[in-house]
Design a protein around this motif. Structure first.
Motif, PDB file in Angstrom:
ATOM      1  N   MET A   1      65.803  11.174 -21.335  1.00 16.44           N
ATOM      2  CA  MET A   1      66.018  10.279 -20.200  1.00 16.44           C
ATOM      3  C   MET A   1      67.481   9.942 -20.024  1.00 16.44           C
ATOM      4  N   ASP A   2      68.192   9.779 -21.120  1.00 14.05           N
ATOM      5  CA  ASP A   2      69.617   9.514 -20.995  1.00 14.05           C
ATOM      6  C   ASP A   2      70.330  10.683 -20.333  1.00 14.05           C
ATOM      7  N   SER A   3      69.943  11.891 -20.731  1.00 14.32           N
ATOM      8  CA  SER A   3      70.562  13.062 -20.099  1.00 14.32           C
ATOM      9  C   SER A   3      70.276  13.072 -18.615  1.00 14.32           C
ATOM     10  N   MET A   4      69.033  12.717 -18.252  1.00 13.78           N
ATOM     11  CA  MET A   4      68.670  12.705 -16.843  1.00 13.78           C
ATOM     12  C   MET A   4      69.510  11.677 -16.092  1.00 13.78           C
ATOM     13  N   PHE A   5      69.744  10.543 -16.724  1.00 12.83           N
ATOM     14  CA  PHE A   5      70.526   9.505 -16.084  1.00 12.83           C
ATOM     15  C   PHE A   5      71.952   9.971 -15.844  1.00 12.83           C
ATOM     16  N   ILE A   6      72.571  10.514 -16.859  1.00 15.74           N
ATOM     17  CA  ILE A   6      73.950  10.982 -16.703  1.00 15.74           C
ATOM     18  C   ILE A   6      73.999  12.136 -15.714  1.00 15.74           C
ATOM     19  N   LEU A   7      72.992  12.995 -15.757  1.00 10.10           N
ATOM     20  CA  LEU A   7      72.934  14.100 -14.804  1.00 10.10           C
ATOM     21  C   LEU A   7      72.890  13.568 -13.375  1.00 10.10           C
ATOM     22  N   SER A   8      72.086  12.544 -13.156  1.00  9.92           N
ATOM     23  CA  SER A   8      71.986  12.017 -11.805  1.00  9.92           C
ATOM     24  C   SER A   8      73.281  11.330 -11.394  1.00  9.92           C
ATOM     25  N   LEU A   9      73.915  10.645 -12.310  1.00  4.08           N
ATOM     26  CA  LEU A   9      75.202  10.010 -12.028  1.00  4.08           C
ATOM     27  C   LEU A   9      76.233  11.043 -11.611  1.00  4.08           C
ATOM     28  N   LEU A  10      76.404  12.046 -12.454  1.00  2.00           N
ATOM     29  CA  LEU A  10      77.416  13.057 -12.161  1.00  2.00           C
ATOM     30  C   LEU A  10      77.059  13.826 -10.904  1.00  2.00           C
ATOM     31  N   GLY A  11      75.760  14.146 -10.750  1.00  2.00           N
ATOM     32  CA  GLY A  11      75.327  14.855  -9.556  1.00  2.00           C
ATOM     33  C   GLY A  11      75.633  14.071  -8.300  1.00  2.00           C
ATOM     34  N   SER A  12      75.411  12.768  -8.361  1.00  2.00           N
ATOM     35  CA  SER A  12      75.705  11.909  -7.220  1.00  2.00           C
ATOM     36  C   SER A  12      77.187  11.950  -6.874  1.00  2.00           C
ATOM     37  N   ILE A  13      78.013  11.757  -7.881  1.00  2.00           N
ATOM     38  CA  ILE A  13      79.458  11.723  -7.642  1.00  2.00           C
ATOM     39  C   ILE A  13      79.930  13.060  -7.069  1.00  2.00           C
TER      40      ILE A  13
ATOM     41  N   CYS B   1      77.016  19.556 -14.337  1.00  2.00           N
ATOM     42  CA  CYS B   1      76.465  18.221 -14.577  1.00  2.00           C
ATOM     43  C   CYS B   1      75.445  18.242 -15.706  1.00  2.00           C
ATOM     44  N   THR B   2      74.597  19.279 -15.739  1.00  2.00           N
ATOM     45  CA  THR B   2      73.608  19.354 -16.808  1.00  2.00           C
ATOM     46  C   THR B   2      74.298  19.487 -18.157  1.00  2.00           C
ATOM     47  N   GLY B   3      75.275  20.403 -18.217  1.00  2.00           N
ATOM     48  CA  GLY B   3      76.005  20.569 -19.473  1.00  2.00           C
ATOM     49  C   GLY B   3      76.697  19.286 -19.900  1.00  2.00           C
ATOM     50  N   SER B   4      77.352  18.626 -18.940  1.00  2.00           N
ATOM     51  CA  SER B   4      78.041  17.376 -19.280  1.00  2.00           C
ATOM     52  C   SER B   4      77.057  16.316 -19.708  1.00  2.00           C
ATOM     53  N   GLY B   5      75.914  16.255 -19.037  1.00  2.00           N
ATOM     54  CA  GLY B   5      74.923  15.252 -19.399  1.00  2.00           C
ATOM     55  C   GLY B   5      74.466  15.423 -20.829  1.00  2.00           C
ATOM     56  N   VAL B   6      74.132  16.657 -21.180  1.00  2.00           N
ATOM     57  CA  VAL B   6      73.668  16.899 -22.545  1.00  2.00           C
ATOM     58  C   VAL B   6      74.783  16.607 -23.545  1.00  2.00           C
ATOM     59  N   THR B   7      75.991  17.065 -23.224  1.00  2.00           N
ATOM     60  CA  THR B   7      77.120  16.833 -24.146  1.00  2.00           C
ATOM     61  C   THR B   7      77.385  15.354 -24.336  1.00  2.00           C
ATOM     62  N   MET B   8      77.351  14.624 -23.226  1.00  3.36           N
ATOM     63  CA  MET B   8      77.667  13.199 -23.336  1.00  3.36           C
ATOM     64  C   MET B   8      76.626  12.454 -24.128  1.00  3.36           C
ATOM     65  N   VAL B   9      75.385  12.867 -24.011  1.00  4.40           N
ATOM     66  CA  VAL B   9      74.367  12.167 -24.786  1.00  4.40           C
ATOM     67  C   VAL B   9      74.511  12.491 -26.264  1.00  4.40           C
ATOM     68  N   VAL B  10      74.828  13.744 -26.550  1.00  2.00           N
ATOM     69  CA  VAL B  10      74.984  14.121 -27.959  1.00  2.00           C
ATOM     70  C   VAL B  10      76.176  13.403 -28.584  1.00  2.00           C
ATOM     71  N   PHE B  11      77.269  13.334 -27.829  1.00  2.00           N
ATOM     72  CA  PHE B  11      78.487  12.719 -28.370  1.00  2.00           C
ATOM     73  C   PHE B  11      78.727  11.351 -27.768  1.00  2.00           C
ATOM     74  N   SER B  12      77.669  10.591 -27.588  1.00  2.00           N
ATOM     75  CA  SER B  12      77.814   9.397 -26.768  1.00  2.00           C
ATOM     76  C   SER B  12      78.688   8.330 -27.389  1.00  2.00           C
ATOM     77  N   HIS B  13      78.829   8.310 -28.705  1.00  2.00           N
ATOM     78  CA  HIS B  13      79.630   7.214 -29.236  1.00  2.00           C
ATOM     79  C   HIS B  13      81.031   7.638 -29.638  1.00  2.00           C
ATOM     80  N   HIS B  14      81.529   8.693 -29.028  1.00  2.00           N
ATOM     81  CA  HIS B  14      82.925   9.057 -29.252  1.00  2.00           C
ATOM     82  C   HIS B  14      83.757   8.638 -28.067  1.00  2.00           C
ATOM     83  N   ILE B  15      84.944   8.233 -28.362  1.00  2.00           N
ATOM     84  CA  ILE B  15      85.774   7.686 -27.286  1.00  2.00           C
ATOM     85  C   ILE B  15      86.165   8.706 -26.223  1.00  2.00           C
TER      86      ILE B  15
END
Lengths: 300, 204
Positions: free
Chosen positions: A106-118, A158-172
């Motif tokens: 779900m987090d990936s979907m959220f980030i995907l939708s965010l990036l897709g929107s932008i 966007c899909t790639g970024s979404g997955v990456t961001m969720v995996v590395f979500s707590h890195h600056i």
């Protein structure tokens, strides 16, 4: 995304004095209603474009892309609410494997939708820009094939970024990349629209249109950009504060409004069809035709 | 934050499992935060952020409206004047009378002229301009809207017959399609298909 973004929901810990800025909790029904509206509206836009051959041109494909990303954002919220309800009713364990996986998806979907929107908003602005400034070569610049390639690239990224961001979500660096996308896209869109506006204004002067027309142009542009800014900036700012000053009491008070910021993003999904898709008279006609055709079919 | 996560995950398991209303599986222990001794209002960041946002949007709006009243710095740019000329060539005969030598003296006027004549044919027949599709790459949905200037002029009738829809920003009081204007509706609707899709909109 709650477990990442809002660590303050669990305030049973007596060692922390958070009661001065308690998290603002919105009833789930509000989220449900807004999300369902968002899904329905964007579904209507998609159906209208799919069912009408004359709407299958690059411009409407980009509007469809925006509708898909808004729909995905609203679906995410609905799914999250359902999972929370199940969790509260005791059907789900707090740390089971299924819950963890579902949360990540779900987090990936959220980030995907965010990036897709932008990205969809940027591409719509770029398409309009090309239409105005390269009007005569528009057909050769924006072919259907190129549109498909552009959309495929955007969504893959966007899909790639979404997955990456969720995996590395707590890195600056992840957070910095994510939050810097927003102002960059905003500047890009602002630049394009202002340039278009300047041209239209100079043309208006040449044919002596009433100044009221230009005022309307200014209002339209402000609405387009204002909605984008008001709906996205609070959330992006929240992510920034959460990364860089999680212990500061001022930042905590801002972050207590997390649910309000999330609701603004849902509202953006609801408002976007009205300022992009339904402004087009052809899409409105297609929509009316769809409704009346269905009504005629039901009458028989 | 990841370091805190390592430290806190073990201690937080018991307390988090008691919560009934939250959905989370990782609990980030932030440490005690004191709200004592704050110099400003505790919501000052919230207020500052929203005020800043509102000021920015209003400032943007005022800049845009100011641009409508004053000149733009790039107005004399050759490129923009060529675009303006292209648009002018469509409406010139139906708007204010433009100097005919200016109309045809520029480079690239051939294409403009052919498009221009397409629109003349459109006015004459008031039906689908089939002849235009062969002459121009631009589909006939590119239309420009213009306000009829004053009654009693000979061009007035022509301009009433032929409604041009300026791509985005320009709208007039006699707009036939109501409130869609400007960026809202489409820029010149350039369709891939040769079929003239929406004639009724232009020709009323």
């Amino acid at each position: 995304m709650k477990h990442i973004i809002n660590p303050y929901e669990n305030i049973n810990d007596s060692g922390r004095n958070i009661s001065d800025c308690p998290p603002v909790v919105l009833p789930e029904e509000i989220f449900f209603t807004i999300s369902i509206f968002g899904v329905l509206e964007n579904l209507i836009v998609l159906l209208a474009v799919i069912k009408n051959k004359n709407l299958q041109i690059p411009m409407y494909f980009f509007i469809c892309s925006l509708a898909i990303s808004d729909m995905m954002g609203s679906l995410y919220k609905i799914l999250e609410n359902i999972l929370i309800m199940l969790r509260n009713m005791g059907y789900l364990k707090p740390r089971g494997n299924f819950e963890t996986t579902a949360d990540d998806i779900m987090d990936s979907m959220f980030i995907l939708s965010l990036l897709g929107s932008i990205f969809s908003l940027s591409v719509i602005a770029a398409d309009r820009y090309i239409t105005i400034f390269h009007a005569l070569q528009y057909h050769s610049i924006m072919t259907i094939r190129r549109t498909a390639v552009i959309l495929a690239t955007i969504w893959t990224f966007c899909t790639g970024s979404g997955v990456t961001m969720v995996v590395f979500s707590h890195h600056i660096p992840t957070v910095l990349t994510f939050t810097s996308l927003f102002p960059l896209m905003l500047l890009f869109i602002l630049g394009l629209y202002v340039h278009m506006f300047l041209l239209a204004r100079s043309h208006a002067r040449n044919i002596s249109i009433l100044p009221r027309a230009n005022m309307k142009g200014a209002i339209t542009l402000t609405i387009l950009l204002g909605v984008f800014i008001f709906c996205w900036a609070p959330f992006v700012f929240h992510v920034l504060l959460m990364t860089f000053c999680p212990n500061n009491p001022y930042c905590i008070c801002y972050m207590s409004l997390f649910q309000v910021n999330g609701m603004l993003i849902m509202c953006n999904a609801v408002i976007d069809p009205f300022i992009y898709a339904f402004r087009s008279p052809e899409l409105r006609d297609a929509f009316k035709k769809m409704i009346f055709c269905n009504r005629n079919q039901w009458n028989y | 934050m990841s370091v805190q996560k390592l430290i806190s995950n073990r201690t937080s398991q018991q307390s988090a499992s008691n919560s009934d209303y939250t959905w989370e599986y990782e609990y980030y222990e932030i440490g005690p935060v004191s709200f004592e001794g704050l110099k400003a209002n505790k919501y000052s960041i919230v207020i500052g952020f929203w005020v800043g946002l509102a000021v920015f949007v209003i400032f943007m709006f005022f800049v845009l409206t100011l641009l409508t009243k004053t000149g733009a710095p790039h107005q004399d740019n050759a490129e923009s004047s060529e675009k303006r000329f292209r648009m002018n060539s469509f409406v010139s005969d139906f708007g204010r009378p433009l100097e005919p030598d200016k109309l045809f003296s520029r480079q690239g006027n051939e294409e403009s002229r052919s498009l221009f004549h397409c629109y003349i044919n459109e006015v004459d027949h008031l039906d689908r301009p089939k002849s235009c599709h062969q002459t121009t790459a631009l589909d006939n949905d590119v239309h420009f809207q213009e306000a009829p200037r004053s009654s009693g002029r000979p061009e007035e009738e022509l301009s009433r017959l032929m409604k041009f829809e300026l791509p985005n920003f320009i709208n007039t009081d006699q707009n036939s399609f109501g409130d869609d204007d400007l960026l809202i509706s489409d820029p010149p609707i350039l369709e891939n298909k040769p079929v003239f899709q929406t004639p009724h909109k232009d020709l009323d």
